[in-house]
Enzyme design. Structure first.
Site, PDB file in Angstrom:
ATOM      1  N   GLU A  50       1.008  -1.259   0.142  1.00 49.16           N
ATOM      2  CA  GLU A  50      -0.036   0.071   0.051  1.00 49.16           C
ATOM      3  C   GLU A  50       0.719   1.230   0.149  1.00 49.16           C
ATOM      4  O   GLU A  50       0.290   2.560  -0.394  1.00 49.16           O
ATOM      5  CB  GLU A  50      -1.006   0.282   1.178  1.00 49.16           C
ATOM      6  N   PHE A 112      -9.936  -7.889  15.668  1.00 44.09           N
ATOM      7  CA  PHE A 112      -9.038  -8.274  14.687  1.00 44.09           C
ATOM      8  C   PHE A 112      -8.703  -7.241  13.866  1.00 44.09           C
ATOM      9  O   PHE A 112      -9.540  -6.850  13.247  1.00 44.09           O
ATOM     10  CB  PHE A 112      -9.474  -9.593  14.072  1.00 44.09           C
ATOM     11  N   GLN A 113      -7.313  -6.860  13.888  1.00 43.66           N
ATOM     12  CA  GLN A 113      -6.978  -5.769  13.078  1.00 43.66           C
ATOM     13  C   GLN A 113      -7.359  -4.292  13.393  1.00 43.66           C
ATOM     14  O   GLN A 113      -7.191  -3.458  12.505  1.00 43.66           O
ATOM     15  CB  GLN A 113      -7.150  -6.103  11.399  1.00 43.66           C
ATOM     16  N   VAL A 380      15.457   9.042  -2.432  1.00 47.22           N
ATOM     17  CA  VAL A 380      16.096  10.094  -1.568  1.00 47.22           C
ATOM     18  C   VAL A 380      17.405   9.360  -1.219  1.00 47.22           C
ATOM     19  O   VAL A 380      17.530   8.069  -1.115  1.00 47.22           O
ATOM     20  CB  VAL A 380      15.417   9.955  -0.219  1.00 47.22           C
ATOM     21  N   PHE A 465      24.293   7.889   1.219  1.00 43.75           N
ATOM     22  CA  PHE A 465      24.433   9.271   1.711  1.00 43.75           C
ATOM     23  C   PHE A 465      24.212   9.089   3.395  1.00 43.75           C
ATOM     24  O   PHE A 465      24.991   9.867   4.233  1.00 43.75           O
ATOM     25  CB  PHE A 465      22.772   9.791   1.517  1.00 43.75           C
TER      26      PHE A 465
END
Length: 572
Positions: A50, A112-113, A380, A465
């Site tokens: 997602e 649940f969830q 990034v 980085f």
């Protein structure tokens, strides 16, 4: 059969011009999925994660300027949206997230969830509301869509799965009216005050951000009239840099020395449509004038001596007739000379080498061979550095990234959204090996969606980085090493053309081949591991930090790192 709440949502989104919804389906989204299937006009873009859906929707919104939509099932499903939605919100792009929820009768029971989406999404949205009854949906959906579009950010509709399947209210209309963005121009009296201030100011510099989009002509005319060099922020690059005789480069951690010194030596600094956040890069003694469409941005990162609220294009258009033309070019010419020197220094670092493939050279060649209207996305980290310094903008090209939120793994997901939105344009994702591998599961979505994105992996087997920042702080780079992976072979296993590049002499041929293929391609380029992205100014603490790092590395038996660092950056 009565229309369900889910069907009402689908038809309202259709009337608003929504063409696709990004997400991962689940039972709490069954009502919406079924409605989309029955309607057949909005495509469900099935991602593997997602977070990728949210990044993709953000890229779609950024390119189209229109509302984009993503969705997640209850609990963990919509939790996965959050990082991508933070990026959308901080990029100021209009995105609607449909966050499915557990059955309404179970809310508050520890089901649940179960999560509390209204609390979770509050910080990354302008609007987040729970639909607890069908009667709410017309108002809540309309408000959410309107706020996302007009406030340029994220709205979230929290929808329990059982409510989605209930009948929608009788007589609810699905008409969507697209309200245009307001054009805001300061009062003429304020513009006259600014013109007077500029008349008696010397050594003026302009600092320009993404708020200058669409104002290129006015900006260049303004700079020419007051003889001001133009410094740009990273998000301003695509809108400011091209066909601009007054541009002197970027400033900031990944900017040019010319941009840095121009701002620091200015007596008057005019901030135009930028939220540049780094206080250390603002001059301390200059007068600072800020013009921005968002009043909340005024004075957020620096002191301000004068401020006007307005969009840049209309404000400059109204200001130009009031501004007196200046004759003195000394400050401008010195800044332009510094820029030529800085540009030459950067270009000298982008030459092919027999010892290693320098990422600067790779980025330069990507820019050279890419299409004139290519859309670039960059991860990034060091890919953003090389994109900022070596991609050439021309008014048609676009550059997307996680430039405000700073999330890893953004480039490939944003490339999915960009390619779906602009199927006829070339989309090039400049990925780090760390960023690419973080959400690599959605590499399979490239195949499944048949999106011809071109992915170039800057493969240096390190979180580059992060390692550089650790060295600058005097720390050993523990935890930054990445396994040397052949991503080209992974691409081939997924059914995508994979090209492995290990020599600088192979770069041009590989890129030309990749960009000529009518389909997705991954180019895996093994670049120099110890490449430094030198900031525009080296502070004493950073020099001390590098010295301490080298001493610690030698003491710890890692002297080979120091030798490689020297070979890569100073013994070319």
């Amino acid at each position: 059969m009565k229309q369900t709440v889910a069907a009402y949502i689908a038809k309202t989104l259709e009337s608003a011009g929504v063409k696709r919804i990004w997400g991962v389906t689940g039972d709490s989204l069954n009502g919406l999925s079924d409605s989309l299937n029955r309607m057949g006009t909005i495509e469900w873009m099935s991602t593997r994660h997602e977070e990728v859906a949210a990044f993709a929707a953000g890229a779609e919104a950024q390119l189209s300027g229109e509302l984009a939509v993503c969705a997640g099932s209850c609990g963990p499903g919509n939790l996965h949206l959050i990082n991508g939605l933070f990026d959308c919100h901080r990029n100021h792009v209009p995105v609607l997230a449909i966050a499915a929820h557990i059955p309404s009768s179970e809310i508050g029971s520890g089901y649940f969830q179960e999560t509390h989406p209204q609390e979770l999404f509050r910080e990354c949205s302008h609007y987040c509301e729970l639909v607890s009854s069908p009667e709410q949906i017309p108002q809540v959906l309309a408000i959410a869509m309107r706020k996302a579009v007009l406030n340029r950010g994220v709205s979230v509709v929290v929808l329990p799965g059982d409510v989605a399947l209930k009948p929608a209210p009788e007589g609810a209309t699905m008409h969507w009216y697209h309200a245009p963005q307001p054009v805001v121009t300061p009062e003429e009296e304020e513009l006259r005050k600014l013109a007077q201030l500029l008349r008696y100011s010397s050594n003026i510099a302009l600092m320009c951000g993404s708020g200058c989009a669409g104002a290129h002509k006015e900006l260049v005319e303004f700079a020419g009239k007051i003889k001001a060099p133009i410094v740009h922020a990273l998000r301003g690059k695509e809108h400011v840099e091209y066909d601009n005789p007054y541009d002197v480069g970027m400033t900031g951690l990944i900017g040019f020395s010319s941009g840095f010194h121009t701002m620091m030596n200015a007596d008057t600094l005019v901030l135009l449509g930028t939220q540049f956040p780094y206080r250390a890069f603002y001059p301390t003694d200059a007068k600072i004038i800020q013009i921005d469409i968002n009043p909340a941005s005024i004075g957020a990162h620096s002191k301000v001596d004068m401020a006007l609220v307005g969009d840049i294009k209309s404000t400059l258009r109204a200001l130009l007739p009031l501004v007196e033309e200046k004759a003195d070019r000394k400050f401008l010419d010195k800044a332009l000379e510094d820029y030529r020197d800085a540009r030459k220094g950067l270009d000298d670092l982008a030459k092919p080498s027999e010892k290693a493939i320098h990422p600067q050279y790779l980025a330069q060649q990507i820019s050279h061979f890419a299409a004139d209207d290519a859309i670039f996305t960059c991860d990034v980290g060091t890919p953003t550095v090389w994109a900022a310094r070596y991609l050439k903008m021309n008014g048609k090209r676009r550059l997307l990234g996680s430039f405000n939120h700073g999330s890893m793994a953004n480039a490939m997901p944003q490339a999915l959204g960009a390619q779906a939105t602009e199927p006829e344009r070339q989309v090039v994702a400049m990925c780090g090996d760390g960023g690419f591998s973080m959400l690599m599961g959605d590499f399979l979505s490239v195949v499944q969606m048949k999106l011809p994105v071109k992915i170039v992996v800057f493969n240096n087997s390190v979180l580059g980085f992060v390692a550089m920042e650790m060295k600058a702080g005097g720390y050993l780079t523990d935890g930054t090493e990445l396994h040397d992976t052949n991503f080209a072979r992974i691409a081939e296993a997924c059914g995508i053309t994979g090209i492995r590049v290990e020599k600088a002499s192979e770069v041009d041929e590989a890129l030309q081949r990749a960009f000529s293929i009518d389909g997705p391609v991954l180019v895996d380029v093994v670049v120099a591991k110890e490449e430094l992205a030198i900031p525009p100014q080296i502070k004493l603490e950073q020099a001390k930090g590098f010295s301490l790092y080298m001493l610690r590395a030698i003491i710890s038996g890692r002297g080979d790192e120091v030798i490689e660092l020297a070979k890569t950056n100073w013994l070319r």
